[in-house]
Design a protein around this motif. Structure first.
Motif, PDB file in Angstrom:
ATOM      1  N   ARG A   9      -8.348  -3.338  -4.949  1.00  0.00           N
ATOM      2  CA  ARG A   9      -8.576  -2.534  -3.759  1.00  0.00           C
ATOM      3  C   ARG A   9      -7.243  -2.124  -3.110  1.00  0.00           C
ATOM      4  N   VAL A  10      -6.253  -3.013  -3.192  1.00  0.00           N
ATOM      5  CA  VAL A  10      -4.911  -2.647  -2.713  1.00  0.00           C
ATOM      6  C   VAL A  10      -4.357  -1.499  -3.562  1.00  0.00           C
ATOM      7  N   ALA A  11      -4.565  -1.576  -4.879  1.00  0.00           N
ATOM      8  CA  ALA A  11      -4.098  -0.509  -5.770  1.00  0.00           C
ATOM      9  C   ALA A  11      -4.793   0.814  -5.448  1.00  0.00           C
ATOM     10  N   LEU A  12      -6.086   0.759  -5.132  1.00  0.00           N
ATOM     11  CA  LEU A  12      -6.811   1.975  -4.765  1.00  0.00           C
ATOM     12  C   LEU A  12      -6.304   2.511  -3.430  1.00  0.00           C
ATOM     13  N   ALA A  13      -6.029   1.609  -2.485  1.00  0.00           N
ATOM     14  CA  ALA A  13      -5.472   2.025  -1.196  1.00  0.00           C
ATOM     15  C   ALA A  13      -4.114   2.691  -1.398  1.00  0.00           C
ATOM     16  N   ARG A  14      -3.323   2.174  -2.327  1.00  0.00           N
ATOM     17  CA  ARG A  14      -2.013   2.759  -2.645  1.00  0.00           C
ATOM     18  C   ARG A  14      -2.182   4.199  -3.134  1.00  0.00           C
ATOM     19  N   ALA A  15      -3.173   4.405  -3.994  1.00  0.00           N
ATOM     20  CA  ALA A  15      -3.427   5.753  -4.526  1.00  0.00           C
ATOM     21  C   ALA A  15      -3.876   6.695  -3.415  1.00  0.00           C
ATOM     22  N   ILE A  50       0.835  -1.200   0.000  1.00  0.00           N
ATOM     23  CA  ILE A  50       0.000   0.000   0.000  1.00  0.00           C
ATOM     24  C   ILE A  50       0.872   1.253   0.000  1.00  0.00           C
ATOM     25  N   ALA A  51       1.944   1.231   0.797  1.00  0.00           N
ATOM     26  CA  ALA A  51       2.835   2.391   0.894  1.00  0.00           C
ATOM     27  C   ALA A  51       3.878   2.419  -0.216  1.00  0.00           C
TER      28      ALA A  51
END
Length: 557
Positions: free
Chosen positions: A487-493, A437-438
């Motif tokens: 969802r991980v990609a969205l959390a990353r953004a 995520i980070a």
């Protein structure tokens, strides 16, 4: 790395190697200076040793000469050690610098460049290719001044004792150099051929490993294993070709230098027996004869080292050629990114058009605006240019015409730095869920990571994992479903806190339920942000406030 890249000529490769050498000029100069100094120390050592032996055989005190001999031998050893150390430091500095330059060049070119090349070949170039620069900057480059300075010192020393001995050394040197050049002809081409073969082998192996499940499913694994074995054997053959040329050069060097040393030995022997040829060498003492005899093998030492290091030059030129696609041609200007807006900006194109270097049209002239705080859809079937629009906005592909606009004004740089990117298949790395995520940014606090995970819906499945956000993920997100990866990609953004979200077909590989969950989460996350989504999904279109229809454009993605 790319078949379309023209092969740089020798002048271009030499200029590139010279440019790479700049950060290490100090250590290389030191290595060269110590390399020359060791020949001066050796000349003193040879004279002291000759005088010590003459004094010993004549019954005179030899202790002082013996002490001088040992002292000069230690001085020479110190010079040799310092030369090697400085060379290693120079090589390490250059290789680190080249890797940093290559990484920056790769980042500057963006995905539009990297997606056209074989990832295995690129990895081989950045590892094995850069390592092939080691010998050139550690040995070959520092040796060039030594090639002239070292033998010159020995010729002057020999000439002070016997002009004939100095002439024999001087005459043998160009003959030896010519013979080595003839024997080593084609070494650079053979080394370049070997490196290209290694890159292709690495690329093929990398591709087959990543598609092993497909190969097994189609009963092609054994066939590909045989193909890899043939490719490895081809690499073996090309490697042996390089070694044959190296051994041939060494053989010629040893043969010619042995003949020259034998000629000097005969000259000294005849002079010491009072039978000089044509009066040459008359009056030569035992100490002087031993001095000349000790100088002769050392005179050819720079040439021996050059013979070994010559192939380092061939390797370096091959490496420079393999790295050329990264440093040649046009690169996206990423030196100055856009100024971060205080809030979500409106973004768009004004008559933006993309034509690729091969003449293909990636995007027909297009004008649109995605308003701040809304979700805007780039709508149309595959091949209409939706992905190209997003890449142009990020600067991954340059606009052939038109311009990017931010808040209605022309942008002086693409959106790189204020836009987050979510692709069709988000890339997840081997690491914890939190690290993914980070994006391994240690400055992002755990509370911010958790908030992003909750806002994106990733926390919904993270709580069911063995260690929550600290659960290790496999390569490419192994262990997560497609919807979870998105969802991980969205959390990353969200963790990056960018005011603009660019999404390229984010639901293309999700089933209906996963798509609905993702779109519901995206709608909530879009508040206060500008969202531009390329899609041909009716469900995704339904959540968008505005539609930019590209279906009528004749373009290719």
């Amino acid at each position: 790395m790319t078949p379309a890249s023209p092969s740089p000529n020798h002048t271009t490769l030499k200029a590139r190697l010279e440019g790479w050498a700049r950060p290490a000029r100090g250590p290389m100069a030191l290595a060269s200076g110590l390399g020359i100094a060791q020949f001066a120390a050796y000349a003193g050592f040879a004279w002291s040793a000759g005088q010590a032996l003459e004094a010993f055989f004549s019954g005179q005190p030899a202790l002082a000469w013996l002490g001088a001999t040992l002292l000069l031998a230690a001085l020479r050893a110190a010079c040799q050690a310092g030369e090697i150390r400085a060379g290693v430091e120079a090589s390490t500095t250059v290789r680190q610098s080249v890797r940093e330059q290559a990484a920056r060049a790769l980042a500057a070119r963006g995905p539009a460049f990297s997606e056209r090349i074989d990832s295995g070949e690129l990895a081989s170039t950045l590892t094995d290719g850069v390592e092939k620069l080691d010998g050139y900057f550690a040995r070959y480059r520092p040796l060039m001044p030594v090639m002239l300075g070292g033998p010159m010192i020995l010729i002057l020393a020999a000439g002070a004792v016997s002009v004939t001995g100095a002439i024999i050394l001087m005459v043998s040197a160009p003959v030896l150099i010519l013979a080595m050049a003839l024997a080593g002809a084609g070494a650079a081409a053979a080394s370049r051929d070997q490196l290209i073969t290694l890159q292709r082998l690495a690329g093929r192996f990398n591709d087959r490993i990543q598609t092993l499940d497909t190969l097994v499913a189609f009963n092609a694994a054994e066939r590909e294993a045989d193909g890899l074995a043939r490719a490895a054997d081809d690499f073996r053959v090309r490697t042996m070709r390089v070694l044959r040329r190296a051994f041939l050069s060494s053989l010629v060097l040893e043969a010619v230098s042995a003949l020259a040393i034998a000629a000097i030995a005969i000259f000294i022997g005849l002079a010491l027996m009072d039978r000089p040829v044509a009066g040459l060498g008359a009056g030569l003492t035992l100490g002087e004869g031993l001095f000349l005899l000790l100088l002769a093998p050392e005179f050819y030492m720079p040439l021996r080292r050059f013979s070994a290091a010559y192939h380092d030059r061939a390797d370096a030129e091959a490496a420079a050629e393999s790295l050329a696609p990264l440093f040649e041609g046009e690169a996206r200007d990423s030196a100055a990114g856009p100024v971060r807006s205080s809030g979500a900006p409106s973004i768009g194109l004004a008559e933006g058009e993309v034509i690729y270097p091969d003449g293909r049209r990636g995007l027909a002239p297009l004008s649109f605006t995605a308003e701040a705080g809304q979700i805007t859809a780039l709508w149309g079937p595959s091949g209409c240019g939706k992905s190209t629009v997003l890449k142009a906005l990020m600067g991954y592909v340059p606009l052939s015409a038109g311009e990017i606009r931010i808040n209605g004004d022309p942008a002086h740089a693409p959106l790189l730095g204020q836009a987050a990117w979510i692709g069709q298949r988000p890339r997840l790395f081997h690491g914890t869920l939190a690290q993914n995520i980070a994006l391994f940014d240690e400055t992002i606090e755990p509370a911010r990571i958790r908030a992003a995970a909750e806002a994106s819906g990733a926390m919904g499945f993270a709580t069911g994992l063995p260690e929550g956000l600290d659960t290790m993920l496999g390569e490419r997100g192994y262990g997560l479903s497609g919807g979870q990866a998105q969802r991980v990609a969205l959390a990353r953004a969200l963790a990056a806190d960018m005011p603009v979200l660019l999404l390229d077909e984010p639901t293309a590989h999700l089933d209906g339920e996963a798509e609905a969950l993702f779109l519901d989460t995206l709608t909530k996350a879009a508040e206060g942000r500008t969202v531009l989504m390329a899609t041909h999904s009716p469900a995704a279109r339904a959540v968008c406030a505005r539609i930019v229809d590209l279906s009528g454009e004749e373009a290719g993605s």
